[in-house]
Motif scaffolding. Sequence first.
Motif, PDB file in Angstrom:
ATOM      1  N   ARG A 118       0.837  -1.202   0.000  1.00 60.18           N
ATOM      2  CA  ARG A 118       0.000   0.000   0.000  1.00 60.18           C
ATOM      3  C   ARG A 118       0.874   1.256   0.000  1.00 60.18           C
ATOM      4  O   ARG A 118       0.615   2.219  -0.729  1.00 60.18           O
ATOM      5  N   GLU A 132      -6.699  -1.734  -7.470  1.00 57.04           N
ATOM      6  CA  GLU A 132      -7.966  -1.093  -7.827  1.00 57.04           C
ATOM      7  C   GLU A 132      -8.165   0.200  -7.053  1.00 57.04           C
ATOM      8  O   GLU A 132      -8.604   1.212  -7.607  1.00 57.04           O
ATOM      9  N   GLU A 133      -7.842   0.160  -5.779  1.00 53.25           N
ATOM     10  CA  GLU A 133      -8.028   1.341  -4.935  1.00 53.25           C
ATOM     11  C   GLU A 133      -7.234   2.534  -5.462  1.00 53.25           C
ATOM     12  O   GLU A 133      -7.712   3.671  -5.429  1.00 53.25           O
TER      13      GLU A 133
END
Length: 358
Positions: free
Chosen positions: A61, A115-116
């Motif tokens: 992330r 996707e985020e």
Amino acid sequence: MFTCIHKCFYAFLIRLLLMLFILPAFSFTVPAHKDHIVCFVYHRFGDGRYPSTNIAVDVFRGQLAYLKQNNFTVWTMGRAVHALTNEEEIPSRTVVLTIDDSYHSFYENGLPLLEEFGYQATIYLNTTHVGHKAYMNWDEVRDAQRRGMEIGNHSHAHGHFLDFPDPEERKEQFFDDLNTAQAIFFDSLGFSPDLYSYPYGEYDPVLKKALNSAGFSCASAQYSGVLYAGSDLFEIPRFPMGGPFATLKGFIQKSQMNPIEVISKEPEMIVMQQNPPLMIITLKNDCIDAEFLQCFVNGERNCITEMQEGPDYVRVKIISRDHLAGRRSLYTITAPSKDKKGWCWYSHVWVNTAISEE
């Protein structure tokens, strides 16, 4: 699919981390070398059972957030190769994210983060494992494709093709495996990929020629380095993002790397003919400060070098001080850019086929 020896190769690469501490810190600037793309390869996401090939979800992330915050362009491998072959302008901060082996942990933990952040990636599948425990099944592969992921061929059986010493037999075995995989892709997805990733990152001119003749547009290896306009598209380098390499700091530093352009190298083959192997490589010196060129063997400063500078090149002879112990080993060259705005990187992988991983 990784064996113990394959993991040991990654353990050898741990020492390459030392190189990142040797390289002095520098601020993010426009790269010293234009028209280049930094490619990364991932395997597992949030699966601590296999630390050498895993990246923590929070670290992944953080990497994606860094790309977003610093306005990177993130392409699939297919998009990158199209741009290079058509001599399109490459944005100054461009990376490619690839995933080998299609482990289920990517579908569960990696895909939602892509996707985020609105990024695509290229997934290389070895078709014999699709649907097996710990791997994605075909429904999940199709779903990932619908969600923007690009699909590439990572062979059918994930074999060691270089273990076939006779070139004709090697080519036959490779084509048999390739055709099997392509047929399964077509039956399962309605198309056959034109992107390939070599099992274990092992390749030679026979395999490269076979892929080219079969209509593939490119093939990815697993040694570290930077893709640029003059690269051989059938041995694309990728920085590994697993184990000790799977950090935010390492990702940031590697995303800023520049290529060292190769004029010629001897031998061209990656299969070792002697141990330790001697490499003679001629590099363009228009963007590297050759005075500070460094050489590493499996991440350690354990090489003997002899350098000759010309008006627009530098020729380097490199040999390890010791025998290379693993099946796969790396000679790595780094040098600061002449404009002092970054560092440049080149690696050559050696394969000792006398060491079996079966």
